[in-house]
Structures are given as structure tokens and as C-alpha cells.
Design a protein around this motif. Structure first.
Motif, mmCIF file in Angstrom:
data_model
loop_
_atom_site.group_PDB
_atom_site.id
_atom_site.type_symbol
_atom_site.label_atom_id
_atom_site.label_comp_id
_atom_site.label_asym_id
_atom_site.label_seq_id
_atom_site.Cartn_x
_atom_site.Cartn_y
_atom_site.Cartn_z
ATOM 1 N N ALA A 571 0.785 -1.529 0.122
ATOM 2 C CA ALA A 571 0.152 -0.067 0.510
ATOM 3 C C ALA A 571 1.095 1.397 -0.050
ATOM 4 O O ALA A 571 0.633 2.580 -1.038
ATOM 5 N N PHE A 572 1.972 1.316 0.605
ATOM 6 C CA PHE A 572 2.645 1.936 1.058
ATOM 7 C C PHE A 572 3.305 2.709 -0.426
ATOM 8 O O PHE A 572 3.783 3.619 -0.694
ATOM 9 N N PHE A 573 4.007 1.332 -0.949
ATOM 10 C CA PHE A 573 5.028 1.468 -2.172
ATOM 11 C C PHE A 573 3.865 2.275 -3.547
ATOM 12 O O PHE A 573 3.822 3.100 -4.372
ATOM 13 N N VAL A 602 0.198 10.737 -15.588
ATOM 14 C CA VAL A 602 -1.159 9.867 -14.919
ATOM 15 C C VAL A 602 -0.913 8.524 -15.206
ATOM 16 O O VAL A 602 -1.389 8.051 -14.621
ATOM 17 N N ASP A 603 -0.485 8.390 -16.478
ATOM 18 C CA ASP A 603 -0.267 7.037 -16.083
ATOM 19 C C ASP A 603 0.390 6.343 -14.939
ATOM 20 O O ASP A 603 0.225 5.049 -14.588
ATOM 21 N N GLN A 604 1.121 6.156 -14.695
ATOM 22 C CA GLN A 604 2.475 5.795 -13.237
ATOM 23 C C GLN A 604 1.673 6.751 -13.240
ATOM 24 O O GLN A 604 1.621 5.346 -11.591
ATOM 25 N N GLN A 605 0.273 7.358 -12.487
ATOM 26 C CA GLN A 605 0.191 7.332 -11.031
ATOM 27 C C GLN A 605 -1.039 6.079 -11.149
ATOM 28 O O GLN A 605 -1.744 5.806 -10.288
ATOM 29 N N THR A 606 -1.347 6.226 -12.535
ATOM 30 C CA THR A 606 -1.904 4.647 -12.079
ATOM 31 C C THR A 606 -2.171 3.707 -11.942
ATOM 32 O O THR A 606 -2.738 2.348 -11.656
ATOM 33 N N ALA A 607 -0.907 3.610 -12.776
ATOM 34 C CA ALA A 607 0.081 1.762 -12.151
ATOM 35 C C ALA A 607 0.273 2.264 -10.712
ATOM 36 O O ALA A 607 -0.012 1.302 -10.150
ATOM 37 N N GLY A 608 0.161 3.509 -9.878
ATOM 38 C CA GLY A 608 0.351 3.286 -8.609
ATOM 39 C C GLY A 608 -0.760 2.659 -7.823
ATOM 40 O O GLY A 608 -0.808 1.825 -6.688
ATOM 41 N N GLY A 609 -1.822 3.173 -8.497
ATOM 42 C CA GLY A 609 -2.910 2.413 -8.005
ATOM 43 C C GLY A 609 -3.155 1.242 -8.698
ATOM 44 O O GLY A 609 -3.692 0.600 -7.927
ATOM 45 N N ILE A 610 -2.740 0.544 -9.230
ATOM 46 C CA ILE A 610 -2.923 -0.760 -9.538
ATOM 47 C C ILE A 610 -2.449 -1.801 -9.438
ATOM 48 O O ILE A 610 -1.798 -2.962 -8.206
ATOM 49 N N ALA A 611 -0.916 -1.337 -8.232
ATOM 50 C CA ALA A 611 0.244 -1.944 -7.355
ATOM 51 C C ALA A 611 -0.522 -2.120 -6.341
ATOM 52 O O ALA A 611 0.170 -3.040 -5.610
ATOM 53 N N TRP A 612 -0.918 -0.870 -5.720
ATOM 54 C CA TRP A 612 -2.027 -1.124 -4.176
ATOM 55 C C TRP A 612 -3.086 -2.602 -4.656
ATOM 56 O O TRP A 612 -3.088 -3.139 -3.624
ATOM 57 N N GLY A 613 -3.962 -2.127 -5.328
ATOM 58 C CA GLY A 613 -5.345 -3.012 -5.479
ATOM 59 C C GLY A 613 -5.212 -4.186 -5.623
ATOM 60 O O GLY A 613 -5.099 -5.277 -5.310
ATOM 61 N N VAL A 614 -3.769 -4.434 -7.567
ATOM 62 C CA VAL A 614 -3.674 -5.742 -7.672
ATOM 63 C C VAL A 614 -2.851 -6.604 -6.614
ATOM 64 O O VAL A 614 -2.916 -8.102 -6.576
ATOM 65 N N GLY A 615 -1.626 -5.911 -6.069
ATOM 66 C CA GLY A 615 -1.226 -6.409 -5.205
ATOM 67 C C GLY A 615 -1.499 -6.897 -3.918
ATOM 68 O O GLY A 615 -1.362 -8.204 -3.436
#
Length: 734
Positions: A571-573, A602-615
Motif C-alpha cells: 500500500a505504501f509503494f 498520469v499513467d504512472q499514477q494509475t500504475a500506483g493504484g494498480i500496484a496497491w489494488g492488484v497486489g
């Protein structure tokens, strides 16, 4: 060598060039030196492979390897005194001699390659030498051959100095790694499907070297095999089957990348060499089938025609070696010949996406294109095919023996392999090369989705149950699994604390270091990224909920604590990426030139949400699995105790109750016993305490005056004086 010459004449590869000619020595010497290099490398790999996984090291009979043998000084000394098996000694001699030839031929290929590229004849002047050094240190082709030369020298040195089986695995792995620079140069480097060509060529030369090298070793050690002839052939037959499948499949794929139509296949000199090579490979497969199904059973049994079978065996091996020589010569001829149609593209006409990724920009990402866009990664396709075939053979062997294997584990393993193929070849791989968000989907799936299914398949447990232990001192797959499981390295990387730290810390170390940019730009770095994060996720899941043997298992409460810490770190990452305003690997994603989708930041920030949710979701599933295993373990422990109580009629509970009954009886007997004379020092202490203690002291301590205390119904003697205290005790009491 004859085949090399004929192939070069057939394709015209040694004809005098129109613009610049490096000389006949270079035109003919380079392909011949390459042929010697390939055969020497094959012999080294074959000899080391036989020493590591096929041949027994000594003549002594051994017990099955458990992976936990003590490596004390006495046993090491005994191993040194024990004479080596003649076949093992001869294989190592072959490795040393072939290693020296490999090193010298690699130097020759390096120098002649520079002469061919620069179109300059060999010379010893200073200018030529300086340009050769520049070629070796600054140009990719020169760097590749310099790396191969260094690896060859190191492998040869280790072959001279090592005799321990575990240590010999190091030069074998190094020799296999020399295939990587070979796959990155030549026609593969200029192919339109660069990654597909490199991966297929890597599989092709790996399988060919194992196959050709194994046949060379069989010829060299044939006269000293003796009683182990049948088992040696049987073990090599399994290795040769893998090599045949790898060589045939990868050869077809590699040829399809270079030849796009049937006309070029049958009517061009390049295509005709491919047809000849494929035909010879099929003949080799037929000979291998004859070995496996006809000759080896006769050698294993007590057939009267055993001598005839042995003679026919070596005749077939001799024919097989000749055909392999033809195939190797055809391969060298193909390497020095140009394909019928060049698919190289003009750099000026390439788009930014083609320059960065090597492929055209895919269409705009829609939901359906996650499943319709594919770009095959043949390394992981081969891994899935090999892993699925080995798992199926293990299940089959268990069932033939009368044992059972869990259907759910089997389904989980095959689902994991299919998931891994999709992650590395499907829409996640295609769009992961051009957008950060799709790359994060690929990354999270590699870490938590595919490893979850693979770990639940318990492949190590299946291998240990299905494979037969060896008793001749050699190490097969089962013995190497045990060695690795019980090694110090395994104890470190599979420890729950290290596995959790590696699982979480790798994210930060990868994305906030140059490793991220290297993995996006270079094919080898990208493949290493896939290997690292797949293994990291597999070890983490295995340490949490896996059933395979591990050196250390954490208690269930500690596992849940590690999972909670891992979820918090993910979540922190993810939040750090979502809040970041600095573009990671901006020179790559910022220059992609996509006309569709969000901007790079913006795509990188979306990747952060994916890292939080998918992980988080798979980690939560793992936590639920740990809780279920905890409850199941407690239930098993309760049942075990109940069964033990039923067997001994609650002997433990009876003994426990008897102990308390005895304590109660002893307390009752002591209470009923009349008070006896007290010891003198006890009487003295009590008397001194009565003199020193006053009612005010009792009240100040929260108690009551002594004459009103509830503990003793008898009135205290308040007239006690110092004269009543025996001499010599007053000072001690004070």
C-alpha cells in the motif's frame, strides 16, 4: 567440415565481395573456426553434463542421497582417496581438452569476425590492433565474442581444478550462459521479431549443444562404461529427448521468422539448407527412438543377443554422430548466409515506439485487446511445455505405482503455467512495453498471481515422490533437488523473514534504481526481471501456504504478521507512485509517442493504484489460506491427542489428576499433624520480631495491631521482654 564447405559453396557465402574483400583466409577461416568452436563448446557442455547428472563419480556403492549428509573432514578425505570411475575421469579429461580448444577457437572467431566486418585482412600493425581493441570493447558483436572468450577461459580453468560434483555445476552453468551472447548477434539481432528470434535461437543452440555434446561423450567413454552402459544410455536418452524437442521446435520457429513464404523455403539456397537440416534432425530423432525403445531394453535385460545389441548400439551412435556433424555444418553455413528476404527496417522511417521497443506501436488499449494481442515469448512457452510434460509424467508414474496425487494440485499447476504464458506473451506483455500501467499489471501478476497457482501445485513434492533414488553415487534431478533444498543458500532465501523482505523490498529497489530502465530497454534485462520476480513470488507464497519441503517454517501467527506487513508495504509503494510527480524511466515512457491513452505521468499514477489494488487482493487470499491452514493444523492436533487418549484410555489425564490428588492428600495430612517443637533459630527470629514490631508499625503498613489480627485467635503475649530472649540472638533479630 565437409558439410560446411559444401554449404558455403551452395549459398555463395564465400564469394569475393564486390566492395571490399578481407581475403580468402578470412572468408574461409571464419566459418571453419566457428564450426570448431561449436563442436568444442558442445563437447565441454556434454562432458560436464555427464559428470554432473549422469555418470557416477567413483566405484563405491552409495546409499540414496538424502541431501543432509555431513561434510566433515573424514568423509572429504575418504572421497579423495576413493578412486574415480573410469568413465567420469575420461569425461573430465574430455572437458579439459575440449575447453582448451574452445578457448583458442573463440579467440580465432573474435579476430576473424573483426576482419570480416572491417573488410581488412589480418595484420599485426599498431593501427589494426587499436581498431581490434575498439571492436572488442565498444561494438556489440566484439563485446559478445570477448565475453564468450573470457567465459571459455574460466570454464576451462575450473575444469582443470574441480572434481567435486557440486562444484562442477558452476562451470556447467557458466558454459550454458555463453549461449546468450551468441543468440544476441548474427541474424537474430537484425530480425523484425528480435525477441522471438533471440529466444528461439537460444533454445536451439542450447538443445543442440547438449545433444551433440552427449553423443561425443558417449563415443569417448564407450569402452569404459562396462556394467553401467544401459543406465547411462537410459539417462542420456531422457536428456536427448528434451534436446530433440527443443531443437526441432525452436528451429521451426526461427526459420519461420526469416522465411515468410513457401517459395523461399523450397527455391532459395537458404531455404533448401533449412529443409536439409530439418530432414537430418528428423533422422536423428528416429535413431534416438530406436535407442530408447529397442536397444536399451535389450541391454537392461538378460537377452542372449546382448552382444549383438551392444554392437548395433555403437553402430547407430557412430551414424548419429556423423549426421550430427552434417547438421552442425549446415548450421554454420546458415549462419554465414543471408536469408532470402531482408526484414531490416530503415531507422529513419521507424516510429519512436519502434526505436524504443523494436516493434510497432499496438492499437489503442481496449478491454478485448488484453486477450487478442499476443507476442510470443518462446523461452516461457518452452518452460511451460517442459514443466507441464514433467508434471504429467510424474503423475503418471505415481498412478502406475498405485499412488494418488491431488487433482486440485494438478489443476493449480497447469493453471499457473497457462497464466505465466499469458503474462509473458499476451496483452500484458504487448502493452506492458509501451505503458507503465500495463507493465504494472504484468509485474503484479508475475509476483502474486502465477506464483500462487504454481506453489499450490507442489512440484517439488511430486518430483521427490515420483523420481527413483540413485544408488551409484551420481546425482539426478531428485538428488539435486535435495541438495538445493538443504543448502545454506536455500536456508537463507526461503527463510520467512528474508522471503517477505525480498518480496516487498524488490519493488522499491527495482523501480527506484536504474534496473527499471534497463529492463525496459534491453531484452536480456527484461527476461532477468521476469525470472527474479517470478521466483521471488514463488518462494514467498511457498513459505506462507506451500506444501513443498523448506528448511524453515514460521509459526502461523508469525506468517499472518508478515502478510500484514507485506500488505502495508504494498500500500505504501502504491500510494508513493500515485502521489509522485517525477516520471520514472522518463526517457523511455516519456518518448513513446502514443497518440492514445493518458499521459506518461498520469499513467504512472494509475500504475500506483494498480500496484496497491492488484497486489493486495492476492495477498489477502494468501492470508485467508494461512488462517485456514492454522485452523486445520489445530484440528489435526486435537484429533491426534484424542486418538492417543483413546489408545491409552486417557492415561495422561489420569496421571495429571492423580498428581493433584496426591498433593491434596499430602496437604491434608500436614494440616492434621500436631505441631512439633520448633527449631531454635525459628523461635529466636519470632521473638525478636515481636519485640521490634509495634501496633503503629502495623497500622502504617496497612495492617492491624497484632493483638487484633485475624490470622491467630490466640492472644499474643505482650509481656515478652528482652530477658526472655536467649542470649546471642537479639543482634541477629535486629
Amino acid at each position: 567440415m565437409v558439410t560446411v564447405v559444401l554449404a558455403l559453396l551452395w549459398t555463395g557465402a564465400t564469394a569475393v565481395p564486390l566492395l571490399a574483400d578481407p581475403g580468402a583466409f578470412t572468408r574461409w577461416g571464419l566459418p571453419l573456426a566457428t564450426a570448431v568452436h561449436n563442436l568444442a563448446l558442445s563437447a565441454v557442455i556434454g562432458a560436464l553434463a555427464f559428470a554432473v547428472v549422469i555418470l557416477p563419480k567413483d566405484l563405491k556403492k552409495h546409499r540414496p542421497h538424502s541431501g543432509r549428509q555431513k561434510d566433515d573432514a573424514a568423509k572429504r578425505t575418504a572421497a579423495l582417496v576413493q578412486p574415480e570411475h573410469p568413465a567420469f575421469a575420461r569425461a573430465m579429461t574430455l572437458a579439459m581438452v575440449a575447453g582448451a580448444v574452445w578457448t583458442i577457437s573463440a579467440i580465432a572467431v573474435l579476430v576473424l569476425t573483426y576482419s570480416s566486418i572491417s573488410a581488412l585482412p589480418l595484420s599485426g600493425n599498431a593501427e589494426y590492433t587499436n581498431m581490434l581493441v575498439f571492436f572488442m570493447t565498444d561494438l556489440p558483436v566484439g563485446q559478445a565474442w570477448l565475453t564468450i572468450t573470457i567465459v571459455a577461459a574460466v570454464v576451462t580453468t575450473l575444469s582443470f581444478g574441480l572434481r567435486n560434483i557440486s562444484a562442477l555445476a558452476v562451470p556447467l552453468v557458466l558454459a550454458m550462459l555463453s549461449f546468450i551472447p551468441q543468440a544476441l548477434i548474427g541474424h537474430s539481432a537484425s530480425s523484425a521479431d528480435h525477441k522471438g528470434a533471440v529466444n528461439s535461437l537460444l533454445l536451439h543452440i542450447s538443445g543442440a549443444s547438449l545433444w551433440v555434446g552427449g553423443i561425443i561423450v558417449l563415443v569417448v567413454v564407450s569402452s569404459v562404461l562396462g556394467k553401467i552402459t544401459a543406465q547411462t544410455l537410459k539417462r542420456f536418452s531422457a536428456l536427448a529427448l528434451f534436446a530433440f524437442v527443443a531443437v526441432t521446435g525452436s528451429g521451426i520457429i526461427n526459420a519461420a521468422i526469416r522465411i515468410t513464404n513457401w517459395h523461399d523455403l523450397f527455391y532459395s539456397s537458404y531455404g533448401q539448407l533449412i529443409v536439409a537440416k530439418f530432414t537430418a534432425t528428423v533422422v536423428l530423432g528416429v535413431i534416438g527412438y530406436m535407442h530408447r525403445e529397442w536397444i536399451i531394453p535389450r541391454l537392461e535385460g538378460g537377452s542372449k543377443n546382448k552382444g549383438n545389441a551392444r554392437r548395433l548400439l555403437w553402430q547407430l551412435i557412430f551414424v548419429e554422430l556423423l549426421i550430427m556433424g552434417v547438421v552442425s555444418g549446415l548450421a554454420v553455413g546458415l549462419g554465414r548466409s543471408a536469408p532470402p528476404e531482408s526484414r531490416e527496417q530503415d531507422a529513419a522511417a521507424m516510429t519512436p515506439a519502434q526505436i524504443l521497443t523494436g516493434y510497432p506501436l499496438p492499437p489503442e488499449l481496449e478491454f478485448s485487446r488484453w486477450f487478442t494481442e499476443w507476442r510470443m515469448d518462446w523461452l516461457w512457452v518452452a518452460f511451460a511445455v517442459l514443466g507441464g510434460a514433467a508434471y504429467f509424467m510424474g503423475i503418471r508414474k505415481l498412478r502406475q505405482r498405485g499412488d494418488k496425487w491431488s487433482v486440485l494440485r494438478s489443476v493449480s499447476w497447469f493453471v499457473g503455467l497457462l497464466t505465466l504464458v499469458y503474462i509473458t506473451s499476451g496483452g500484458t506483455a504487448v502493452y506492458g512495453a509501451v505503458t507503465f500501467s500495463a507493465h504494472m499489471v504484468e509485474h503484479m501478476a508475475l509476483m502474486v498471481v502465477a506464483p500462487l497457482f504454481l506453489a499450490m501445485g507442489s512440484p517439488i513434492s511430486l518430483a521427490l515422490q515420483a523420481l527413483t533414488p540413485r544408488r551409484d553415487g551420481s546425482r539426478g534431478v531428485r538428488e539435486w533437488i535435495l541438495v538445493l533444498v538443504h543448502s545454506r543458500y536455500s536456508k537463507v532465501i526461503t527463510h520467512p523473514l528474508f522471503a517477505a523482505a525480498n518480496f516487498s523490498g524488490s519493488l522499491v529497489l527495482f523501480y527506484y534504481s536504474p534496473a527499471f530502465g534497463l529492463a525496459m530497454k534491453y531484452h536480456v534485462a527484461h527476461e532477468l526481471m521476469i525470472v527474479h520476480f517470478t521466483i521471488t513470488g514463488y518462494i514467498f507464497v511457498q513459505s506462507m501456504i506451500g506444501a513443498d519441503p523448506l528448511p524453515t517454517r514460521a509459526p502461523y501467527p508469525f506468517r499472518l504478521l508478515l502478510l500484514l506487513a507485506t500488505m502495508a508495504f504494498h500500500a505504501f509503494f502504491g500510494v508513493s507512485l500515485m502521489m509522485s510527480t517525477t516520471l520514472l524511466s522518463g526517457e523511455y515512457f516519456g518518448n513513446m509517442g502514443r497518440p492514445w491513452g493518458d499521459g506518461a505521468l498520469v499513467d504512472q499514477q494509475t500504475a500506483g493504484g494498480i500496484a496497491w489494488g492488484v497486489g493486495e487482493f492476492p495477498t489477502l487470499m494468501i492470508a485467508m489460506g494461512v488462517a485456514y491452514m492454522w485452523a486445520k493444523s489445530d484440528a489435526r492436533e486435537t484429533k491426534r491427542k484424542d486418538r492417543a487418549a483413546d489408545r491409552n484410555k486417557d492415561a495422561d489425564l489420569g496421571a495429571y489428576n492423580d498428581m493433584f490428588a496426591q498433593l491434596a492428600a499430602r496437604d491434608a495430612s500436614m494440616a492434621e499433624r500436631p505441631p512439633g517443637p520448633q527449631l531454635p533459630h525459628v523461635q529466636h527470629a519470632k521473638a525478636a520480631a515481636k519485640i521490634e514490631r509495634t501496633p503503629e508499625d502495623s497500622w502504617s503498613e496497612g495492617g492491624r495491631p497484632e493483638n487484633n489480627g485475624p490470622a491467630d485467635s490466640k492472644p499474643q503475649n505482650s509481656k515478652t521482654s528482652e530477658s526472655e530472649t536467649p542470649a546471642g540472638t537479639q543482634g541477629e533479630a535486629n
